[in-house]
Structures are given as structure tokens and as C-alpha cells.
Write a protein that holds these residues in place. Sequence first.
Motif, PDB file in Angstrom:
ATOM      1  N   LYS A 137       0.835  -1.203   0.000  1.00  0.00           N
ATOM      2  CA  LYS A 137       0.000   0.000   0.000  1.00  0.00           C
ATOM      3  C   LYS A 137       0.870   1.254   0.000  1.00  0.00           C
ATOM      4  O   LYS A 137       0.585   2.227  -0.712  1.00  0.00           O
ATOM      5  N   LYS A 138       1.922   1.252   0.803  1.00  0.00           N
ATOM      6  CA  LYS A 138       2.798   2.421   0.872  1.00  0.00           C
ATOM      7  C   LYS A 138       3.505   2.669  -0.458  1.00  0.00           C
ATOM      8  O   LYS A 138       3.865   3.801  -0.780  1.00  0.00           O
ATOM      9  N   ALA A 139       3.693   1.600  -1.235  1.00  0.00           N
ATOM     10  CA  ALA A 139       4.314   1.737  -2.555  1.00  0.00           C
ATOM     11  C   ALA A 139       3.293   2.048  -3.640  1.00  0.00           C
ATOM     12  O   ALA A 139       3.660   2.227  -4.811  1.00  0.00           O
ATOM     13  N   GLY A 140       2.015   2.087  -3.267  1.00  0.00           N
ATOM     14  CA  GLY A 140       0.984   2.413  -4.238  1.00  0.00           C
ATOM     15  C   GLY A 140       0.551   1.265  -5.119  1.00  0.00           C
ATOM     16  O   GLY A 140      -0.132   1.470  -6.125  1.00  0.00           O
ATOM     17  N   GLU A 177      -4.508  -0.581  -2.818  1.00  0.00           N
ATOM     18  CA  GLU A 177      -5.299   0.508  -2.262  1.00  0.00           C
ATOM     19  C   GLU A 177      -6.225  -0.058  -1.195  1.00  0.00           C
ATOM     20  O   GLU A 177      -6.472  -1.269  -1.159  1.00  0.00           O
ATOM     21  N   ARG A 230      -1.315   1.158 -10.584  1.00  0.00           N
ATOM     22  CA  ARG A 230       0.130   0.895 -10.568  1.00  0.00           C
ATOM     23  C   ARG A 230       0.392  -0.582 -10.332  1.00  0.00           C
ATOM     24  O   ARG A 230       1.276  -1.179 -10.968  1.00  0.00           O
ATOM     25  N   PHE A 266       9.771   3.408  -5.967  1.00  0.00           N
ATOM     26  CA  PHE A 266       8.622   4.298  -5.854  1.00  0.00           C
ATOM     27  C   PHE A 266       8.887   5.362  -4.789  1.00  0.00           C
ATOM     28  O   PHE A 266       9.145   5.028  -3.624  1.00  0.00           O
ATOM     29  N   PRO A 267       8.839   6.644  -5.160  1.00  0.00           N
ATOM     30  CA  PRO A 267       9.160   7.727  -4.227  1.00  0.00           C
ATOM     31  C   PRO A 267       8.326   7.691  -2.941  1.00  0.00           C
ATOM     32  O   PRO A 267       8.843   7.974  -1.856  1.00  0.00           O
ATOM     33  N   GLU A 268       7.037   7.343  -3.047  1.00  0.00           N
ATOM     34  CA  GLU A 268       6.198   7.303  -1.851  1.00  0.00           C
ATOM     35  C   GLU A 268       6.708   6.279  -0.845  1.00  0.00           C
ATOM     36  O   GLU A 268       6.659   6.507   0.369  1.00  0.00           O
ATOM     37  N   PHE A 269       7.193   5.164  -1.372  1.00  0.00           N
ATOM     38  CA  PHE A 269       7.691   4.124  -0.485  1.00  0.00           C
ATOM     39  C   PHE A 269       8.998   4.556   0.177  1.00  0.00           C
ATOM     40  O   PHE A 269       9.212   4.312   1.363  1.00  0.00           O
ATOM     41  N   ALA A 296       9.879   7.586   0.834  1.00  0.00           N
ATOM     42  CA  ALA A 296       9.517   8.583   1.838  1.00  0.00           C
ATOM     43  C   ALA A 296       8.968   7.915   3.092  1.00  0.00           C
ATOM     44  O   ALA A 296       9.266   8.322   4.216  1.00  0.00           O
ATOM     45  N   PHE A 297       8.161   6.889   2.897  1.00  0.00           N
ATOM     46  CA  PHE A 297       7.613   6.136   4.029  1.00  0.00           C
ATOM     47  C   PHE A 297       8.732   5.504   4.845  1.00  0.00           C
ATOM     48  O   PHE A 297       8.751   5.585   6.071  1.00  0.00           O
TER      49      PHE A 297
END
Length: 311
Positions: free
Chosen positions: A72-75, A78, A90, A110-113, A115-116
Motif C-alpha cells: 500500500k505504501k508503494a501504491g 489501495e 500501478r 517508488f518515491p512514496e515508499f 519517503a515512508f
Amino acid sequence: MPDTTSNIPDYQSIMLPLLELAGDGTTYRLRDAVDLLAQRFALSQAELKEMLPSGYAPLFANRVGWASTYLKKAGLLESEKRGTFQISERGRSILKAKPERIDIAFLDQFPEFVAFRKGKGKSTKNDEKASGTSQQVDVDQNPEEQLEFAHQKLQEELAQELLQAVLDASPQFFEQLVVDLLLAMGYGGTRADAGRAIGRSNDGGVDGIIKEDRLGLDIIYIQAKRWENTVPVREVRDFAGALLGKKARKGVFITTSSYPKSAYEYIQSIEPKIILIDGEQLGQFMIEHNVGVSPHKVFEVKRVDLDYFEG
């Protein structure tokens, strides 16, 4: 520490099968995913019942939960409702690329991951610090498991230190330790009752007696041996014989060392009921009931180790 012979997959190995499960577009409940993935990995009922060291959650279900969280953190997944998940666009594109494996290294694209992970103190630098400072960290363990197994290892090491201190102390100290421990576990009535009972009678193969409860509805006979070598099975037989001679129903044999397999087999085949407490259990009971150990020292040891797993 985790059983290396277990068939339970680590949480990173669960990531791709979990994403593939969601690939049909269905919204899954996490509990249902646990059951379906258990079938995919051909896990036995015993493996499904295996717990985290804390005992609060099944190990496999916990790992599926962490795999879901990371996806989920990597998108790639969902969630519209707590405890559920479905594949994202994705995630669909990733499945079309047919990856051989999805793990932390894969998700780092993945930038979101990223950052997490940085927000949780789980950057590569911190991972290297953890693995370089504590030999017990396993990269296949999720953060929760790392904390729990690190805590477990600390307790094991502390238990060994306590046992060595007991062996180095006087016989009188060991007698008092047994009294303190049994009282802390809820036996013995008052300290005066227990103090007179343990290590005083030297009566026919029995070191002492102690009340099973504060009302004294039953008594338990005690044998306590501060030994370094394995307790011979004949000692357990002699204790059982002494109990039979007194028409006693219950006994506890406590040692700082260990028992052979034959001793455990023997007590399963007889009456009265005898409980064997070896050195490892003795040390753990001392920690659990705060007997012979400073709570402040234990806290300080734990706190320093947990700093390796910030967040």
C-alpha cells in the motif's frame, strides 16, 4: 529466535503472491487473504498457529499484514476500508511486467515508499546500522519481528546472566531465591510459611513443602538442585518415590541446569504430578516475576537495543 526450518515465508516473499491475489480486481479482506495465501504456501495448521514471541498474533498473519502495508505504501494496493485491500492501477502495471519477485529493493523505485521508509527510520543506512550492531537482526523479518526477536534475545541473555549469578552465589542464596520466586508466582501463603518450608526439612528426598495457595487447600513438595551438570533421571525417580511415600499428589523439581529427555518421559508415566523447571525456565521466571533482577537494568538494556530500530 525464529525457527529456520519453518515453511512460513518471510514477509517479502509474500508480497508478489499477495499482489497476484489482488490481480483479479476483487476487494479482499485481509483475514481472507491470510487463508488463501496459507493454501498457496501449503502451510500446515501447526504453522498457522505459530505465534510471534509476544504471543499476541499468529506469525504468518502478521507477515501478510506487513506485506499488505508495504504494498500500500508503494501504491501497488489501495484500501477503501480498514482491513481490506484491492489492486491499484500501478499494481496492475507491475503485474503485467511479470516481476520474478517483489521485495524492499523492488519497492524502493517508488518515491512514496522511499519517503515512508525514511519517515519510519528504515533507510538503508539505518538497516546497515542495525545489521552491523546486532547480529540477531534478520533482513527477512519485518520491523515488528525485529523488535520482538531482539527483545527475546535480550531476555535469553539476561536469563543466562542471572543463572550464572545464582551458581556463583551461596546455597543459602539459592534457597531464598526459590522462596522468593514461588511467593511471586502466588504460592506459599506468607514469607514465614515458605521460609520455614524450603531448604529446611531434608526429609526423605524432599527439600521442602509449600502451600499451593494462600488458603493452604493443598501442598506442593519441592526439590531444588543448584547444579551445572544435567540432572540424572534417577534423581527425578527418587523424588517421585519420596512423594509416593508421603502420599503426596504434586511436586516441583527446580534446577539451575537441565533434564534429560528420559526425565520428561518418566514424569508423563507416573502419579503424582511432577513439574520439572530447568535453568532456562528458572531464568525466564525470574525475569517475568522480577525476582533477582533490577527492573531499571532490564529497561536500560532494552532501550539501548531498541534504538537500533527507530520508529
